[in-house]
Write a protein that holds these residues in place. Structure first.
Motif, PDB file in Angstrom:
ATOM      1  N   TYR A  90      -9.272   1.386   4.233  1.00 54.71           N
ATOM      2  CA  TYR A  90      -9.123   0.210   3.413  1.00 54.71           C
ATOM      3  C   TYR A  90      -8.514  -1.090   4.272  1.00 54.71           C
ATOM      4  CZ  TYR A  90      -9.407   2.861  -0.988  1.00 54.71           C
ATOM      5  OH  TYR A  90      -9.784   3.591  -2.122  1.00 54.71           O
ATOM      6  N   VAL A  91      -8.946  -2.295   3.809  1.00 55.05           N
ATOM      7  CA  VAL A  91      -8.310  -3.428   4.731  1.00 55.05           C
ATOM      8  C   VAL A  91      -7.323  -3.946   3.643  1.00 55.05           C
ATOM      9  CG1 VAL A  91     -10.082  -3.937   6.638  1.00 55.05           C
ATOM     10  CG2 VAL A  91     -10.300  -4.644   4.160  1.00 55.05           C
ATOM     11  N   GLY A  92      -6.247  -4.575   4.296  1.00 57.80           N
ATOM     12  CA  GLY A  92      -5.296  -5.133   3.371  1.00 57.80           C
ATOM     13  C   GLY A  92      -4.897  -6.670   4.057  1.00 57.80           C
ATOM     14  N   GLY A  93      -4.492  -7.780   3.177  1.00 63.46           N
ATOM     15  CA  GLY A  93      -3.936  -8.804   3.831  1.00 63.46           C
ATOM     16  C   GLY A  93      -4.733  -9.981   3.360  1.00 63.46           C
ATOM     17  N   VAL A 111      -2.448  -3.904  -4.423  1.00 67.05           N
ATOM     18  CA  VAL A 111      -2.222  -3.199  -5.462  1.00 67.05           C
ATOM     19  C   VAL A 111      -3.267  -2.429  -6.138  1.00 67.05           C
ATOM     20  CG1 VAL A 111      -1.144  -2.786  -7.854  1.00 67.05           C
ATOM     21  CG2 VAL A 111      -0.064  -4.237  -6.032  1.00 67.05           C
ATOM     22  N   ARG A 112      -4.446  -3.354  -6.226  1.00 68.66           N
ATOM     23  CA  ARG A 112      -5.646  -2.807  -6.884  1.00 68.66           C
ATOM     24  C   ARG A 112      -6.186  -1.530  -5.737  1.00 68.66           C
ATOM     25  NH1 ARG A 112     -11.579  -4.588  -8.015  1.00 68.66           N
ATOM     26  NH2 ARG A 112     -11.393  -4.191 -10.146  1.00 68.66           N
ATOM     27  N   GLY A 113      -6.293  -1.641  -4.361  1.00 72.65           N
ATOM     28  CA  GLY A 113      -6.720  -0.824  -3.514  1.00 72.65           C
ATOM     29  C   GLY A 113      -5.770   0.468  -3.419  1.00 72.65           C
ATOM     30  N   PRO A 170     -15.031  -4.356  -3.807  1.00 67.82           N
ATOM     31  CA  PRO A 170     -14.042  -4.937  -4.646  1.00 67.82           C
ATOM     32  C   PRO A 170     -12.593  -4.382  -4.676  1.00 67.82           C
ATOM     33  CG  PRO A 170     -16.000  -4.690  -5.658  1.00 67.82           C
ATOM     34  CD  PRO A 170     -16.310  -4.113  -4.670  1.00 67.82           C
ATOM     35  N   PHE A 171     -12.550  -3.253  -4.222  1.00 69.90           N
ATOM     36  CA  PHE A 171     -11.401  -2.373  -4.082  1.00 69.90           C
ATOM     37  C   PHE A 171     -10.617  -2.390  -2.569  1.00 69.90           C
ATOM     38  CE2 PHE A 171     -13.390  -0.595  -7.628  1.00 69.90           C
ATOM     39  CZ  PHE A 171     -12.377  -0.696  -8.665  1.00 69.90           C
ATOM     40  N   SER A 172     -11.362  -3.193  -1.738  1.00 71.27           N
ATOM     41  CA  SER A 172     -10.925  -3.319  -0.323  1.00 71.27           C
ATOM     42  C   SER A 172     -11.127  -2.312   0.697  1.00 71.27           C
ATOM     43  CB  SER A 172      -9.457  -3.543  -0.190  1.00 71.27           C
ATOM     44  OG  SER A 172      -9.144  -4.754  -0.991  1.00 71.27           O
ATOM     45  N   ARG A 173     -12.171  -1.300   0.237  1.00 73.91           N
ATOM     46  CA  ARG A 173     -12.591  -0.201   0.958  1.00 73.91           C
ATOM     47  C   ARG A 173     -13.721  -0.800   1.603  1.00 73.91           C
ATOM     48  NH1 ARG A 173     -14.231   4.505  -2.666  1.00 73.91           N
ATOM     49  NH2 ARG A 173     -15.324   2.864  -3.514  1.00 73.91           N
ATOM     50  N   VAL A 174     -13.718  -0.515   3.340  1.00 66.72           N
ATOM     51  CA  VAL A 174     -14.683  -1.095   4.018  1.00 66.72           C
ATOM     52  C   VAL A 174     -16.085  -0.359   3.814  1.00 66.72           C
ATOM     53  CG1 VAL A 174     -15.383  -1.464   6.542  1.00 66.72           C
ATOM     54  CG2 VAL A 174     -13.040  -1.500   5.914  1.00 66.72           C
ATOM     55  N   TYR A 189       0.854  -1.343  -0.144  1.00 69.21           N
ATOM     56  CA  TYR A 189      -0.102   0.138  -0.082  1.00 69.21           C
ATOM     57  C   TYR A 189       0.883   1.388  -0.111  1.00 69.21           C
ATOM     58  CZ  TYR A 189      -5.042  -1.640  -0.007  1.00 69.21           C
ATOM     59  OH  TYR A 189      -6.060  -2.181  -0.089  1.00 69.21           O
ATOM     60  N   ALA A 190       1.905   1.262   0.746  1.00 69.56           N
ATOM     61  CA  ALA A 190       2.876   2.447   0.977  1.00 69.56           C
ATOM     62  C   ALA A 190       3.221   2.820  -0.445  1.00 69.56           C
ATOM     63  CB  ALA A 190       3.762   2.072   2.100  1.00 69.56           C
ATOM     64  N   ARG A 191       3.987   1.737  -0.829  1.00 64.42           N
ATOM     65  CA  ARG A 191       4.939   2.085  -2.301  1.00 64.42           C
ATOM     66  C   ARG A 191       3.725   2.364  -3.239  1.00 64.42           C
ATOM     67  NH1 ARG A 191       9.099  -1.306  -4.604  1.00 64.42           N
ATOM     68  NH2 ARG A 191       9.625  -0.379  -6.680  1.00 64.42           N
ATOM     69  N   VAL A 192       2.763   1.644  -3.479  1.00 63.37           N
ATOM     70  CA  VAL A 192       1.933   2.061  -4.603  1.00 63.37           C
ATOM     71  C   VAL A 192       1.381   3.366  -4.413  1.00 63.37           C
ATOM     72  CG1 VAL A 192       0.071   1.169  -5.923  1.00 63.37           C
ATOM     73  CG2 VAL A 192       1.891  -0.292  -5.440  1.00 63.37           C
ATOM     74  N   VAL A 193       0.908   3.578  -3.154  1.00 64.21           N
ATOM     75  CA  VAL A 193       0.169   5.089  -2.920  1.00 64.21           C
ATOM     76  C   VAL A 193       1.277   6.025  -3.301  1.00 64.21           C
ATOM     77  CG1 VAL A 193      -0.714   6.694  -1.353  1.00 64.21           C
ATOM     78  CG2 VAL A 193      -1.570   4.090  -1.625  1.00 64.21           C
ATOM     79  N   LEU A 194       2.570   5.896  -2.725  1.00 63.94           N
ATOM     80  CA  LEU A 194       3.403   7.254  -2.934  1.00 63.94           C
ATOM     81  C   LEU A 194       3.811   7.138  -4.358  1.00 63.94           C
ATOM     82  CD1 LEU A 194       5.429   7.045   0.383  1.00 63.94           C
ATOM     83  CD2 LEU A 194       3.653   8.433  -0.258  1.00 63.94           C
TER      84      LEU A 194
END
Ligand code: FAD
Length: 535
Positions: free
Chosen positions: A487-490, A511-513, A476-480, A19-24
């Motif tokens: 967002y949730v991830g994992g 990556v999608r989220g 579908p984008f991992s948004r609660v 998440y950190a890498r793709v957002v930045l």
């Protein structure tokens, strides 16, 4: 209004890192602050502990990751005094059982091997790093195929995927040849015996530098990189609540475990990637309680065995000189028990299992010197079939507001049961494992089903869904569901029954989220954030 939105990420494992890498990389000005409850183990944040050459240093790094089971190191982790852990360790090194038996421990009699890691890099600092792709019914039906291909290839790049690890090993080649003789004719084209894709970088001497969250962070942790200036990782920082106002997350409340000072950190977007048990626990503790939260727990029932390789059979495909070369290579990295890595991937409908075959010159347990296969010239393989668990609402973790765990969170109770389909598939997987073992040599540990939770691949507890019908936690984008910016991830986000190691799939979903989060931040009229106070 600010044009430097702040993203708070809870958890520093491979998914938080993705998440950190793709957002930045996707947003020109955003800042990420990442909170990790555990300590930083290695100079390079999130590096694999398996790469540490010194045995004592490696053991200490593992113990530091074991939270309530960190022995004498517990106090340095800011754990409350009086946490008592009963009995011996039964968790894998670098992890701690959720149901560790002492006061404040989770209740998981039907899922006793459930464990977690609490350290920078999460379980990704301890993992085996196998990253096969999901296929067939393991895939998420509502993510279009061409987009999925892009997501999963991006995830492979983030994890430094290597699909031909140890492919040049003649010992590995001989193992593949023998397995292919046994199974080749019945496996579909492209789904046969092959090398196991792993996350790591081959070194000139033939060893592998295993990947952890460090490679996913990439430029975020490189000194002098412009992205590093927009990234901050705070270890020993326990997020106690995600704060919300209506349909928005407003930030997180964090306890600094060094000082025990707790404060609110505002954020424009929050990602919780705190593993498949502690993500739903944190949401629950924050009053965010979709009906599916914690439910639909799946994992991989695991049937494992160890086989002493048969000299005559191996000699049909490799020479004794090949063996000498292999052992010389293995001696370069004696601290890493894994050599050639092979597999048979899942193929439906006849082989909905994943077989993993790891070569090692020594068995994974002490063998009596008088045992007929002690000191076996051609070495051993540790083999395991991962089978599927179908998602059911009844399997999962629930939380008790009236009973707090050792960290003061609503305590967990895990319920889990295998159904008829799983039992039948486990039986078939066991029969396949027997055939695989016999084709390679002699069992020194017969195929056996491990206790539930042993796979460490816990899925489904924050599953994504196509519609908000109560059977999923996130869109579908991992948004609660019900939130614009949470967002949730994992592995908890995986909604399907799978048999392969899940991290690659979870990174692809992340990556999608993350792309969606970055796009939304870019489009939004971001208001209200005053930035992150200094640590
Ligand atoms: P994690 O890596 O578990 O990280 C979550 C982090 O969140 C933890 O560090 C935790 O301390 C932190 N956290 C939790 N709560 C809070 C809070 N409230 N505040 C702040 N921080 C918090 N997977 C594979 O795909 N292939 C394999 O070969 C494989 N082998 C494995 C072998 C071992 C021995 C282990 C232990 C795991 C293995 N796994 C494997 C599983 C793999 O490591 C996980 O799938 C992966 O690490 C999940 O990443 P994550 O970021 O979602 O969670």
């Amino acid at each position: 209004m600010t044009d430097t939105p702040t993203i708070a990420i809870v958890g520093s494992g491979p998914i938080g890192a993705a998440y950190a890498r793709v957002v930045l990389e996707s947003h020109p000005t955003a800042r990420v602050v990442m909170f990790e409850a555990g300590p930083q183990l290695t100079e390079r944040p999130g590096a694999s502990v398996r790469n540490i050459p010194d045995a004592d240093e490696k053991a200490r790094a593992r113990e530091l990751s074991q939270g309530p089971q960190a022995g004498s190191l517990r106090e340095s982790l800011g754990l409350p005094a009086g946490v008592v852990v009963e009995g011996m360790f039964t968790a894998r090194q670098g992890t701690h059982l959720l149901d560790f038996g002492g006061e404040g421990s989770a209740h998981a009699p039907t899922f006793p091997a459930a464990a977690a890691s609490t350290n920078v890099g999460g379980m990704g600092a301890h993992w085996t790093a196998a990253i096969p792709r999901p296929s067939g019914s393991e895939l998420v039906s509502f993510i279009p195929g061409d987009e999925w291909e892009d997501l999963v290839s991006t995830a492979e790049k983030l994890l430094h995927a290597n699909s031909a690890a140890f492919a040049d090993s003649p010992i590995g080649g001989a193992i593949r040849a023998l397995l292919d003789e046994e199974f080749g004719a019945e496996l579909p084209e492209g789904r046969g015996v092959s090398t196991l894709p792993v996350a790591g970088d081959p070194q000139p001497d033939g060893t592998i530098q295993w990947a952890g969250a460090d490679v996913v962070f990439g430029p975020l942790i490189e000194v002098g990189s412009p992205l590093a200036e927009r990234f901050e990782l705070r270890d020993l920082s326990l997020v106690r609540r995600v704060e919300t106002e209506g349909a928005r997350a407003t930030g997180v409340t964090v306890e600094d475990l060094r000082t025990h000072v707790t404060r609110f950190v505002p954020a424009d977007l929050v990602v919780v990637a705190a593993d498949a048990f502690r993500t739903p626990q944190l949401l629950w503790a924050s009053g965010i309680r979709p009906p599916a939260l914690g439910h639909y727990l799946t994992e991989h029932p695991m049937v494992i065995s160890t086989v002493a390789l048969d000299g005559e059979r191996m000699a049909r495909f490799a020479t004794e000189d090949d063996l000498k070369v292999e052992l010389a290579r293995r001696a370069l990295n004696p601290a890493d028990p894994v050599g050639a890595v092979n597999r048979i991937p899942s193929s439906e409908p006849d082989h909905p299992f994943s077989l993993q075959v790891m070569y090692a010159e020594n068995p994974p347990f002490p063998l009596d010197p008088t045992h007929p296969h002690a000191g076996n010239t051609w070495g051993y393989v540790n083999m395991g079939y991962g089978a599927r668990k179908q998602p059911r609402f009844e399997d999962g973790v629930t939380f008790d507001d009236a009973e707090l765990d050792y960290r003061g969170f609503p305590n967990m109770t895990i319920s889990y049961e295998l159904g008829d389909q799983e039992k039948a598939e486990i039986e078939r997987a066991t029969a396949m494992l027997r055939r695989a073992g016999k084709s390679l040599g002699t069992f020194i540990a017969e195929p056996r089903l491990l206790p539930p939770g042993s796979s460490l691949h816990f899925q489904g507890t924050t599953r994504i869904g196509e519609v908000d019908d109560g059977t999923s936690v996130a869109d579908p984008f991992s948004r609660v569901w019900g939130f614009d910016n949470l967002y949730v991830g994992g592995n908890g986000t995986i909604p399907t029954a799978t048999s392969m190691n899940p991290t690659l799939m979870s990174v692809a979903l992340a990556v999608r989220g993350a792309r969606k989060a970055a796009a939304d931040l870019a489009a939004a009229d971001v208001t209200g954030s005053e930035g992150i106070p200094a640590a």
